[in-house]
Design an enzyme around this catalytic site. Structure first.
Site, PDB file in Angstrom:
ATOM      1  N   TYR A 135       1.803  -8.339   0.660  1.00 33.77           N
ATOM      2  CA  TYR A 135       2.953  -8.118  -0.214  1.00 33.77           C
ATOM      3  C   TYR A 135       4.283  -8.377   0.494  1.00 33.77           C
ATOM      4  CZ  TYR A 135      -0.276  -5.799  -3.475  1.00 33.77           C
ATOM      5  OH  TYR A 135      -1.300  -5.519  -4.348  1.00 33.77           O
ATOM      6  N   LYS A 140     -12.034  -6.622   5.111  1.00 38.86           N
ATOM      7  CA  LYS A 140     -12.839  -7.789   4.723  1.00 38.86           C
ATOM      8  C   LYS A 140     -13.084  -8.622   5.971  1.00 38.86           C
ATOM      9  CE  LYS A 140     -14.857 -10.219   1.427  1.00 38.86           C
ATOM     10  NZ  LYS A 140     -16.154  -9.775   0.862  1.00 38.86           N
ATOM     11  N   ASP A 191     -15.317  -5.158  -1.053  1.00 40.10           N
ATOM     12  CA  ASP A 191     -16.083  -5.343  -2.279  1.00 40.10           C
ATOM     13  C   ASP A 191     -17.163  -4.271  -2.414  1.00 40.10           C
ATOM     14  OD1 ASP A 191     -17.089  -6.568  -0.028  1.00 40.10           O
ATOM     15  OD2 ASP A 191     -17.729  -8.401  -1.025  1.00 40.10           O
ATOM     16  N   ASP A 239      -4.134  -0.912  -2.923  1.00 47.54           N
ATOM     17  CA  ASP A 239      -3.582  -0.965  -4.278  1.00 47.54           C
ATOM     18  C   ASP A 239      -4.712  -0.970  -5.303  1.00 47.54           C
ATOM     19  OD1 ASP A 239      -1.892  -1.262  -6.422  1.00 47.54           O
ATOM     20  OD2 ASP A 239      -1.091  -3.208  -5.821  1.00 47.54           O
ATOM     21  N   ASP A 250      -6.482   2.536  -7.661  1.00 46.21           N
ATOM     22  CA  ASP A 250      -6.538   2.541  -9.122  1.00 46.21           C
ATOM     23  C   ASP A 250      -7.963   2.762  -9.623  1.00 46.21           C
ATOM     24  OD1 ASP A 250      -3.858   2.264  -9.356  1.00 46.21           O
ATOM     25  OD2 ASP A 250      -3.862   0.238 -10.186  1.00 46.21           O
TER      26      ASP A 250
END
Length: 357
Positions: free
Chosen positions: A143, A191, A223, A247, A251
């Site tokens: 970001y 990852k 994942d 992020d 959620d």
């Protein structure tokens, strides 16, 4: 008990002003009950600020944020501003505040009230007594990485995911310390099978583990972590991860608790100065209808009192008041409940205040 702190409210867009108003009610009630001498002010941010000043993060707001002892942010953004240039979009205010205040550590608890197990999208036995914490690095990663942008033809775009050793170490220490105070279990999510930045992340987290021998460290690919959160969420105690992965995972965790309207968050710098905000967005489709759940914003106030000011008793009084209201069957529109016990945004705020007193 006088603490004499300045708290800045940034209501923002959509349902932000509605939920902030209820959080302010609760804060002022706690202020009176505990004699805290808290002072509250308010400034513009996001789309609301853009409409009135042409800037989603006006200098006046940024200076007020820098001088405040803590900040409560409502929400920013909405489709009405989607066609603005990138630098003028409401979300830039959020990123700007995080960067300017160096709010690098984002704490997102996912705690399921025992009174809301039927509201979760998972079977109650999977989520009953759920209590996990996601520690998300907030000022680095993709970001904020440079370079970024579109090429001159507009046919491709690029972002850069980059982390330094220092950035990974400082968020790692926050996570290890949090795990030490909880269940002494920390899962680092990355990852590393395809991303070099994640290889570095894993190496540094593993190196920190020797400083925290009482905390059990494990690693998980992002994942798989997403799958495990909806398969067996109670296997996790504290999760630490980077900006992008955090992020998304936070959620996912939010929905395990029955509604994203129940999730608070804290974004802290190295001195525990924080910006607190509900995890939910601006929800423009229900803005102004008194349908929003204010409990995430109110719980964000509880986190503020605990993390920035060390006022554990005052913080707990808010959490207890919420549990009492939920135990009586009262709900907002997003939570499963009996129709006659469904409260508006302001009615829920008033109920919390009643139970505080």
């Amino acid at each position: 008990m006088t603490v004499n702190k300045d708290i800045l409210f940034l209501p923002g867009d959509g349902i932000g002003p509605e939920v902030c108003e209820e959080a302010k009610k609760v804060l002022l009630s706690v202020n009176e009950l505990f004699g805290l001498d808290l002072k509250v002010s308010e400034e513009l941010v996001g789309g609301d600020a853009f409409e009135k000043t042409g800037n989603p993060l006006p200098n006046q707001t940024l200076e007020a944020a820098k001088s405040a002892d803590a900040i409560l942010l409502g929400a920013v953004g909405g489709p009405v501003w989607d066609d603005l240039d990138y630098e003028l979009r409401p979300e830039r205010a959020l990123l700007g505040l995080r960067s300017e205040l160096d709010l690098f550590a984002n704490l997102r608890p996912a705690i399921l009230s025992k009174h809301l197990s039927d509201s979760s999208s998972l079977k109650s036995e999977k989520v009953q007594d759920l209590d996990l914490l996601i520690v998300r690095e907030l000022t680095g990663g993709i970001y904020f990485g440079q370079p970024r942008g579109k090429n001159d033809s507009g046919l491709s775009a690029f972002n850069t995911m980059i982390y330094s050793k220092e950035e990974i170490e400082r968020i790692g220490r926050v996570a290890f310390e949090a795990a030490r105070k909880r269940g002494k279990s920390l899962c680092s999510v990355d990852k590393a099978n395809v991303l070099e930045v994640s290889v570095l992340w894993r190496e540094i987290m593993s190196g920190l583990a020797s400083e925290y021998p009482d905390v059990k460290l494990s690693h998980m690919l992002v994942d798989n972590a997403a799958m495990q959160l909806v398969r067996e969420p109670k296997q996790f105690d504290v999760i630490v991860t980077g900006n992008l992965f955090g992020d998304i995972l936070s959620d996912i965790a939010a929905m395990l608790t029955g509604s994203i309207g129940m999730l608070p968050s804290a974004s802290l710098n190295s001195k525990n100065k924080g910006m607190y905000e509900p995890v939910h967005g601006s929800a423009p489709d229900i803005s102004g209808k008194q349908l929003a759940n204010p409990l995430a914003a109110i719980l964000s106030i509880a986190m503020m009192l605990k993390y920035s000011f060390g006022l554990d008793e005052a913080s707990l009084s808010i959490e207890n008041a919420i549990e009492e209201v939920l135990s009586e069957g009262y709900r907002t529109n997003d939570l499963e409940g009996v129709e006659e016990n469904i409260l508006s945004t302001s009615e829920m705020g008033n109920k919390i205040v009643e139970h505080l007193k």
